[in-house]
Write a protein that holds these residues in place. Structure first.
Motif, PDB file in Angstrom:
ATOM      1  N   TRP A  91       0.511  -1.078   0.238  1.00 34.11           N
ATOM      2  CA  TRP A  91       0.019  -0.143  -0.335  1.00 34.11           C
ATOM      3  C   TRP A  91       1.157   1.309   0.438  1.00 34.11           C
ATOM      4  O   TRP A  91       2.148   1.364   0.824  1.00 34.11           O
ATOM      5  CB  TRP A  91      -0.957   0.090   1.177  1.00 34.11           C
ATOM      6  CG  TRP A  91      -1.933  -0.671   1.309  1.00 34.11           C
ATOM      7  CD1 TRP A  91      -3.344  -0.638   1.065  1.00 34.11           C
ATOM      8  CD2 TRP A  91      -2.377  -1.901   1.487  1.00 34.11           C
ATOM      9  NE1 TRP A  91      -3.741  -1.572   0.819  1.00 34.11           N
ATOM     10  CE2 TRP A  91      -3.454  -2.467   1.390  1.00 34.11           C
ATOM     11  CE3 TRP A  91      -1.441  -2.944   2.193  1.00 34.11           C
ATOM     12  CZ2 TRP A  91      -3.742  -3.857   1.589  1.00 34.11           C
ATOM     13  CZ3 TRP A  91      -1.363  -4.129   2.284  1.00 34.11           C
ATOM     14  CH2 TRP A  91      -2.780  -5.096   2.536  1.00 34.11           C
ATOM     15  N   GLY A 117       0.171 -12.608   4.704  1.00 33.65           N
ATOM     16  CA  GLY A 117      -0.869 -12.021   5.767  1.00 33.65           C
ATOM     17  C   GLY A 117      -0.197 -11.707   7.100  1.00 33.65           C
ATOM     18  O   GLY A 117      -0.187 -11.046   8.457  1.00 33.65           O
ATOM     19  N   TYR A 118       2.004 -11.420   6.631  1.00 34.97           N
ATOM     20  CA  TYR A 118       2.491 -11.077   7.601  1.00 34.97           C
ATOM     21  C   TYR A 118       2.222  -9.313   6.779  1.00 34.97           C
ATOM     22  O   TYR A 118       2.800  -8.662   6.364  1.00 34.97           O
ATOM     23  CB  TYR A 118       3.757 -11.537   7.359  1.00 34.97           C
ATOM     24  CG  TYR A 118       4.788 -11.102   8.380  1.00 34.97           C
ATOM     25  CD1 TYR A 118       4.682 -11.124   9.868  1.00 34.97           C
ATOM     26  CD2 TYR A 118       5.793 -10.268   7.576  1.00 34.97           C
ATOM     27  CE1 TYR A 118       5.751 -10.268  10.912  1.00 34.97           C
ATOM     28  CE2 TYR A 118       6.902  -9.546   7.741  1.00 34.97           C
ATOM     29  CZ  TYR A 118       6.967  -9.381   9.818  1.00 34.97           C
ATOM     30  OH  TYR A 118       7.710  -8.871  10.370  1.00 34.97           O
ATOM     31  N   THR A 119       1.718  -8.700   8.206  1.00 33.98           N
ATOM     32  CA  THR A 119       1.759  -7.408   7.938  1.00 33.98           C
ATOM     33  C   THR A 119       3.759  -6.586   8.374  1.00 33.98           C
ATOM     34  O   THR A 119       3.619  -6.844   9.506  1.00 33.98           O
ATOM     35  CB  THR A 119       1.081  -6.503   8.212  1.00 33.98           C
ATOM     36  OG1 THR A 119       0.857  -6.747   9.361  1.00 33.98           O
ATOM     37  CG2 THR A 119      -0.748  -7.019   7.370  1.00 33.98           C
ATOM     38  N   TRP A 177       5.513  -2.567   8.710  1.00 31.10           N
ATOM     39  CA  TRP A 177       5.106  -1.376   8.433  1.00 31.10           C
ATOM     40  C   TRP A 177       6.945  -0.391   8.426  1.00 31.10           C
ATOM     41  O   TRP A 177       7.881  -0.957   8.886  1.00 31.10           O
ATOM     42  CB  TRP A 177       4.155  -0.090   8.860  1.00 31.10           C
ATOM     43  CG  TRP A 177       3.964  -0.540  10.212  1.00 31.10           C
ATOM     44  CD1 TRP A 177       3.153  -1.465  10.539  1.00 31.10           C
ATOM     45  CD2 TRP A 177       4.059  -0.278  11.093  1.00 31.10           C
ATOM     46  NE1 TRP A 177       2.376  -1.721  11.649  1.00 31.10           N
ATOM     47  CE2 TRP A 177       3.538  -0.635  12.620  1.00 31.10           C
ATOM     48  CE3 TRP A 177       5.307   0.684  12.172  1.00 31.10           C
ATOM     49  CZ2 TRP A 177       3.966  -0.486  14.173  1.00 31.10           C
ATOM     50  CZ3 TRP A 177       5.705   0.397  13.084  1.00 31.10           C
ATOM     51  CH2 TRP A 177       4.906   0.540  14.223  1.00 31.10           C
ATOM     52  N   ASP A 232      -9.540  -1.060   8.267  1.00 33.95           N
ATOM     53  CA  ASP A 232      -8.856  -2.084   8.160  1.00 33.95           C
ATOM     54  C   ASP A 232      -7.720  -2.161   8.376  1.00 33.95           C
ATOM     55  O   ASP A 232      -6.849  -2.437   8.090  1.00 33.95           O
ATOM     56  CB  ASP A 232      -9.643  -2.530   6.358  1.00 33.95           C
ATOM     57  CG  ASP A 232      -8.897  -3.714   6.385  1.00 33.95           C
ATOM     58  OD1 ASP A 232      -8.485  -4.918   6.807  1.00 33.95           O
ATOM     59  OD2 ASP A 232      -8.285  -3.893   5.337  1.00 33.95           O
ATOM     60  N   TYR A 233      -7.004  -0.333   7.638  1.00 33.66           N
ATOM     61  CA  TYR A 233      -5.665  -0.526   7.347  1.00 33.66           C
ATOM     62  C   TYR A 233      -4.858  -0.084   8.473  1.00 33.66           C
ATOM     63  O   TYR A 233      -3.642  -0.851   8.762  1.00 33.66           O
ATOM     64  CB  TYR A 233      -5.394   1.162   6.608  1.00 33.66           C
ATOM     65  CG  TYR A 233      -4.102   0.976   5.922  1.00 33.66           C
ATOM     66  CD1 TYR A 233      -3.797   1.192   4.945  1.00 33.66           C
ATOM     67  CD2 TYR A 233      -3.571   2.067   6.634  1.00 33.66           C
ATOM     68  CE1 TYR A 233      -2.350   1.197   4.222  1.00 33.66           C
ATOM     69  CE2 TYR A 233      -1.551   2.608   6.747  1.00 33.66           C
ATOM     70  CZ  TYR A 233      -1.779   1.810   5.654  1.00 33.66           C
ATOM     71  OH  TYR A 233       0.118   2.085   4.532  1.00 33.66           O
ATOM     72  N   LEU A 278       3.122  -0.230   3.175  1.00 37.21           N
ATOM     73  CA  LEU A 278       2.357  -0.835   4.614  1.00 37.21           C
ATOM     74  C   LEU A 278       2.181  -2.451   3.296  1.00 37.21           C
ATOM     75  O   LEU A 278       2.108  -2.244   2.332  1.00 37.21           O
ATOM     76  CB  LEU A 278       0.937  -0.773   4.804  1.00 37.21           C
ATOM     77  CG  LEU A 278       0.044  -2.279   5.699  1.00 37.21           C
ATOM     78  CD1 LEU A 278       0.719  -2.432   6.330  1.00 37.21           C
ATOM     79  CD2 LEU A 278      -1.092  -2.048   5.549  1.00 37.21           C
ATOM     80  N   ASP A 286       2.096  -6.830   3.160  1.00 43.09           N
ATOM     81  CA  ASP A 286       1.466  -7.545   3.549  1.00 43.09           C
ATOM     82  C   ASP A 286       2.287  -8.601   2.359  1.00 43.09           C
ATOM     83  O   ASP A 286       1.667  -9.043   1.668  1.00 43.09           O
ATOM     84  CB  ASP A 286      -0.023  -7.714   3.403  1.00 43.09           C
ATOM     85  CG  ASP A 286      -0.762  -8.698   3.807  1.00 43.09           C
ATOM     86  OD1 ASP A 286       0.080 -10.032   4.099  1.00 43.09           O
ATOM     87  OD2 ASP A 286      -1.933  -8.597   4.323  1.00 43.09           O
ATOM     88  N   ARG A 343      -3.525  -3.059  10.497  1.00 42.60           N
ATOM     89  CA  ARG A 343      -2.629  -3.543  10.144  1.00 42.60           C
ATOM     90  C   ARG A 343      -1.357  -2.455  10.435  1.00 42.60           C
ATOM     91  O   ARG A 343      -0.127  -2.891  10.837  1.00 42.60           O
ATOM     92  CB  ARG A 343      -2.738  -3.392   8.233  1.00 42.60           C
ATOM     93  CG  ARG A 343      -3.997  -4.331   7.934  1.00 42.60           C
ATOM     94  CD  ARG A 343      -4.149  -4.353   6.569  1.00 42.60           C
ATOM     95  NE  ARG A 343      -5.075  -4.715   5.625  1.00 42.60           N
ATOM     96  CZ  ARG A 343      -5.309  -6.089   5.455  1.00 42.60           C
ATOM     97  NH1 ARG A 343      -3.862  -6.588   4.978  1.00 42.60           N
ATOM     98  NH2 ARG A 343      -6.312  -6.926   5.006  1.00 42.60           N
ATOM     99  N   ASN A 344      -2.283  -0.765  10.406  1.00 45.65           N
ATOM    100  CA  ASN A 344      -0.994  -0.409  10.492  1.00 45.65           C
ATOM    101  C   ASN A 344      -1.189   0.715  11.199  1.00 45.65           C
ATOM    102  O   ASN A 344      -1.819   1.651  10.831  1.00 45.65           O
ATOM    103  CB  ASN A 344      -0.194   0.309   9.450  1.00 45.65           C
ATOM    104  CG  ASN A 344       0.872   1.401   9.635  1.00 45.65           C
ATOM    105  OD1 ASN A 344       1.378   1.882  10.633  1.00 45.65           O
ATOM    106  ND2 ASN A 344       1.651   1.780   8.435  1.00 45.65           N
TER     107      ASN A 344
END
Length: 206
Positions: free
Chosen positions: A5, A60-62, A64, A43-44, A55, A57, A47-48
């Motif tokens: 992203w 599934g491993y995110t 930043w 949602d974002y 960002l 992914d 993740r961050n």
């Protein structure tokens, strides 16, 4: 496929795209940040929580923080040669990455903000002058370093070169007088000649 992203107008997103392209890793980039929004959606934020780009992914491993993502990608693909196996050489490369984030970026950022993202009638010349005064000696320092070797951390391209090349792209794109620094310029010419630099170091600033 990896998902990234972030908008390409961000220097930090460019670092990650450059790395992915250097390593030949397939990825999907989704616009986010700035006028694209997205970063404040639930949602974002899940993740961050910093609400910033980039960002990543990876199945599934995110992750930043741009320089950390660059390190992760280089370590994940050890055959790519960007992350030195020798411990001392690796940390020498990491030192330059941290220096970019803590020193070089901070010095040059205000000139970029004023000259690219601020309307002409609102620009503060004193802020531009201060940023230039802080940044020019840092480019001199890099020119001295690159007089010793072709890349920042030795004879080969490493993670050290990626964020500083993106920083150089931003600085050279500013409407300023740029002093001649032959070793720095030769290094940057090598960087922009890489096929992976296309779509990263050849973009106009915005």
């Amino acid at each position: 496929m990896m998902v990234l992203w972030g908008r390409l107008s961000s220097i930090n997103v460019r670092k990650v795209v450059f790395t992915l392209q250097l390593l030949g890793i397939p990825f999907e980039r989704r616009e986010a940040g700035g006028t694209f929004g997205v970063v404040r959606t639930p949602d974002y934020l899940a993740r961050n929580p910093n609400a910033l780009v980039p960002l990543l992914d990876d199945d599934g491993y995110t992750l930043w923080e741009s320089n950390v993502i660059v390190r992760y990608l280089a370590a994940r693909d050890a055959d790519g040669g960007l992350y030195p196996a020798d411990l001392r050489q690796r940390f020498d490369a990491e030192r330059w990455m941290d220096w970019q984030q803590t020193t070089l970026n901070g010095a040059g950022r205000e000139a970029f903000i004023q000259l690219v993202r601020t309307p002409a009638e609102q620009r503060r010349q004193a802020a531009i002058d201060a940023s230039v005064a802080a940044t020019e000696p840092l480019w001199d320092m890099l020119d001295v370093q690159l007089a010793k070797q072709p890349y920042l951390s030795g004879q080969a391209l490493t993670v050290a070169d990626i964020p500083i090349a993106c920083e150089m792209h931003r600085w050279r794109g500013l409407p300023l007088q740029h002093r001649s620094r032959p070793h720095l310029e030769a290094w940057y010419a090598r960087m922009i000649a890489l096929p992976a630099a296309r779509g990263v170091l050849d973009l106009p600033l915005s």
